[in-house]
Design an enzyme around this catalytic site. Structure first.
Site, mmCIF file in Angstrom:
data_model
loop_
_atom_site.group_PDB
_atom_site.id
_atom_site.type_symbol
_atom_site.label_atom_id
_atom_site.label_comp_id
_atom_site.label_asym_id
_atom_site.label_seq_id
_atom_site.Cartn_x
_atom_site.Cartn_y
_atom_site.Cartn_z
ATOM 1 N N LYS A 173 23.667 30.192 48.099
ATOM 2 C CA LYS A 173 24.080 29.417 49.253
ATOM 3 C C LYS A 173 22.448 28.653 49.311
ATOM 4 C CE LYS A 173 24.010 29.485 54.419
ATOM 5 N NZ LYS A 173 23.637 30.423 55.331
ATOM 6 N N GLU A 179 15.608 34.737 42.078
ATOM 7 C CA GLU A 179 16.712 35.668 40.961
ATOM 8 C C GLU A 179 17.924 34.932 40.488
ATOM 9 O OE1 GLU A 179 15.791 36.403 44.070
ATOM 10 O OE2 GLU A 179 15.470 38.670 44.354
ATOM 11 N N GLY A 212 25.096 34.815 54.350
ATOM 12 C CA GLY A 212 25.435 35.046 53.140
ATOM 13 C C GLY A 212 26.269 36.511 53.180
ATOM 14 N N ARG A 213 25.655 37.434 54.157
ATOM 15 C CA ARG A 213 26.581 38.581 54.107
ATOM 16 C C ARG A 213 28.067 38.500 54.459
ATOM 17 N NH1 ARG A 213 22.150 37.989 56.379
ATOM 18 N NH2 ARG A 213 22.148 39.009 59.145
ATOM 19 N N GLU A 245 20.989 44.171 56.660
ATOM 20 C CA GLU A 245 20.438 43.015 57.057
ATOM 21 C C GLU A 245 20.242 42.574 58.524
ATOM 22 O OE1 GLU A 245 21.523 39.377 53.945
ATOM 23 O OE2 GLU A 245 19.208 40.413 53.126
ATOM 24 N N HIS A 263 29.413 66.123 45.355
ATOM 25 C CA HIS A 263 28.659 66.875 44.264
ATOM 26 C C HIS A 263 27.045 66.352 43.730
ATOM 27 C CE1 HIS A 263 32.621 69.201 43.286
ATOM 28 N NE2 HIS A 263 32.703 68.397 43.587
ATOM 29 N N LYS A 275 9.499 38.271 49.485
ATOM 30 C CA LYS A 275 9.472 36.984 48.050
ATOM 31 C C LYS A 275 8.770 35.825 47.808
ATOM 32 C CE LYS A 275 14.946 35.648 49.185
ATOM 33 N NZ LYS A 275 15.237 34.942 50.475
#
Ligand code: F6P
Length: 538
Positions: free
Chosen positions: A203, A209, A262-263, A348, A379, A507
């Site tokens: 965005k 990253e 973003g999410r 978030e 499990h 950050k």
């Protein structure tokens, strides 16, 4: 006492009473409980009857929702009001999946035509790539896409691809999020640069990253194909100028808008890689499913509203009964990334300790979410769900009719989903266990030692969501269900669900530490951090 405070006090009182009874007993006390607490929305069926609330408690929760202004907040969300006050933005992801001809407005400005134009461009691009009209710089058709992005620019597309990808996809879609070079190295391994498209999704187009990985991928293309390979670069960003400055051809930069969080962005051009690899029609069907959930959320009364009731059930556990963790277990391998997706969506969005106007949040906010696919989770962490010292409510998602693989396995999968929800609620009494051990001829000493360990306290809540099948429409509806649930929770907690200031400090400190690891001047740190920097300096 304000009406909202009174409603919260009523919740505390209701929850106090809930501690003294068992969920399973409510089915006798409330013969119409199941009918009342099962609802259908946009192709999903949701059973909230195994939650700890009574029908009277549900009324208390609905009063809380009304007192907290859920109706007004919902209207404001759909009207494109500034619901993200700290950033001065609307949150209008519903506009992205609206039918052509809709008239959504972000802070008064019409957006629907622009959305439609972007969707048209996505469709044209997807069709051209899939049909081989648009090819790589050597004339070979694209057979692989590496999608680079992180957080909201990764989790939604990755989840959707896993959920819907064909068994033998004509386009190999791979993902890279982590700045750990190992992930990109794995993604690129075995791919022919001449047939590979790199789709960088960010965005902001500033994320460390993503830009790091995009640079490495660009270099990988150029190393074998030269500068002409920049035509393999595609970008999705709300900062298209930055993407072009990076070298992405202008006609391969797909925009979106600052009113898309973003999410909440899988519906936008952030879903481009999926639209190409799945085919645009599949992507469009997913939009249609989400749109159906929007219509339900927007118009259904709160008492019959799936996202609202799911949120209220959660808040009854979280705030009434003080349960800070929730598990999400989809009984569908294809949905195994659902918990990872929800971790960002819920934590978030709602992991906030102050209200939207900057005061301390008066109530506990988002729970931690974790989970994995059933039956695998059984499990691994189900021991704790059944017998741990904390009660962890579970969202179970079951897909009724599997569309691939062995039918017998699908039936076993469903049997496990149903049985786990039953076991969590009903448990197994110590008296039962003792009787069984006695019948098996165990000594009294052995029984005293074993019986408590084999006892299941039960009374552990589940929400059970049934999808008739896992198709694009129902996947879209499922994601939108949780988006709106998250919004409703934020309204009740009085927080802004659409910003994420909590990610900023780490950050900026990482940038400082990076400078030091690269030989820059030492900064002021605590002794532990100082020692780590010294040790990890290469
Ligand atoms: O983790 C913080 C965050 O800003 C998320 O909200 C976002 O989804 C992610 O980083 C990626 O951001 P961008 O799409 O701008 O690269």
């Amino acid at each position: 006492m304000t009406p909202v405070d009174a409603a919260w006090a009523a919740l505390s009182k209701a929850a106090e009473a809930a501690r003294d009874r068992r969920i399973v007993g409510l089915f006798d006390a409330e013969p119409d409980r199941l009918a009342h607490l099962t609802l259908a929305a946009a192709g999903l069926e949701i059973d909230l009857s195994k939650q700890p609330w009574s029908l009277a408690d549900l009324e208390v929760m609905l009063d809380l929702a009304h007192a907290s202004g859920v109706d007004t907040a919902r209207a404001g969300l759909f009207a494109g009001g500034i619901v993200n006050a700290s950033e001065g933005r609307p949150a209008l992801h519903m506009a992205l999946r609206a039918a052509d001809g809709a008239d959504y407005r972000a802070a008064g400005q019409p957006v629907s035509r622009e959305v439609e134009a972007t969707r048209d461009a996505m469709r044209a691009f997807a069709d051209q790539v899939r049909s081989g009209v648009r090819r790589g710089c050597t004339g070979k058709p694209f057979r692989a896409i590496v999608h680079i992005g992180i957080g909201g620019s990764d989790l939604g597309p990755r989840f959707v691809w896993e959920a819907l990808k064909p068994l033998d996809p004509p386009i190999d879609l791979r993902f890279t999020a982590n700045v750990d070079p190992a992930e990109l190295a794995q993604a690129l391994t075995g791919l022919d640069p001449a047939e590979t498209m790199i789709v960088t999704v960010s965005k902001t187009f500033t994320t460390l990253e993503t830009l790091t990985n995009a640079e490495v991928a660009r270099a990988w293309l150029r190393a074998s194909l030269g500068p002409a390979s920049d035509s393999h670069l595609v970008a999705v960003s709300a900062a298209p100028d930055k993407a072009q400055a990076f070298g992405v051809p202008a006609d391969q930069v797909f925009g979106f808008w600052d009113w898309v969080g973003g999410r909440y962005s899988i519906w936008s051009s952030v879903g481009l890689s999926c639209a190409v690899a799945l085919g645009y029609d599949v992507f469009e069907r997913m939009l249609a499913g989400a749109r159906a959930m929007d219509a339900h959320f927007k118009s259904a009364p709160l008492a019959l509203n799936a996202p609202v009731l799911l949120a209220l059930a959660h808040i009854f556990n979280r705030n009434g009964l003080g349960r800070p963790i929730r598990a999400v277990v989809p009984y569908a391998q294809r949905l195994r990334l659902f918990a990872a997706f929800l971790q960002q969506l819920e934590m978030e969005s709602n992991g906030k300790r102050v209200t939207a106007d900057g005061r301390p949040a008066p109530h506990a906010t988002a729970a931690s979410v974790f989970g994995d696919a059933g039956t695998n989770g059984q499990h691994a962490f189900f021991q704790l769900l059944h017998q741990g010292t904390d009660v962890i409510p579970v969202d179970i998602v079951a897909v009724h009719r599997g569309t691939e693989g062995d039918v017998d396995g699908q039936t076993k999968l469903l049997a496990n989903a149903i049985a786990q929800a039953e076991a969590l609620m009903v448990g197994r009494s110590e008296a039962d266990v003792r009787a069984e051990l006695t019948a098996a001829g165990r000594s009294p000493e052995e029984i005293d030692m074993l019986a408590p360990q084999r006892t299941f306290p039960g009374d552990r809540p589940t929400s059970f969501i049934r999808l008739e099948r896992l198709d694009p429409e129902r996947l879209g509806a499922l994601i939108a269900l949780y988006e709106h649930k998250t919004f409703v929770e934020g309204v009740l907690w009085g927080i802004n669900s659409f910003d994420q200031w909590g990610v900023e400090l780490g950050k900026s400190l990482a940038t400082r530490v990076l400078g030091e690891l690269n030989g820059g001047p030492a900064g002021a740190h605590d002794p532990s951090t100082q020692a780590l920097i010294a040790r990890l300096k290469s």
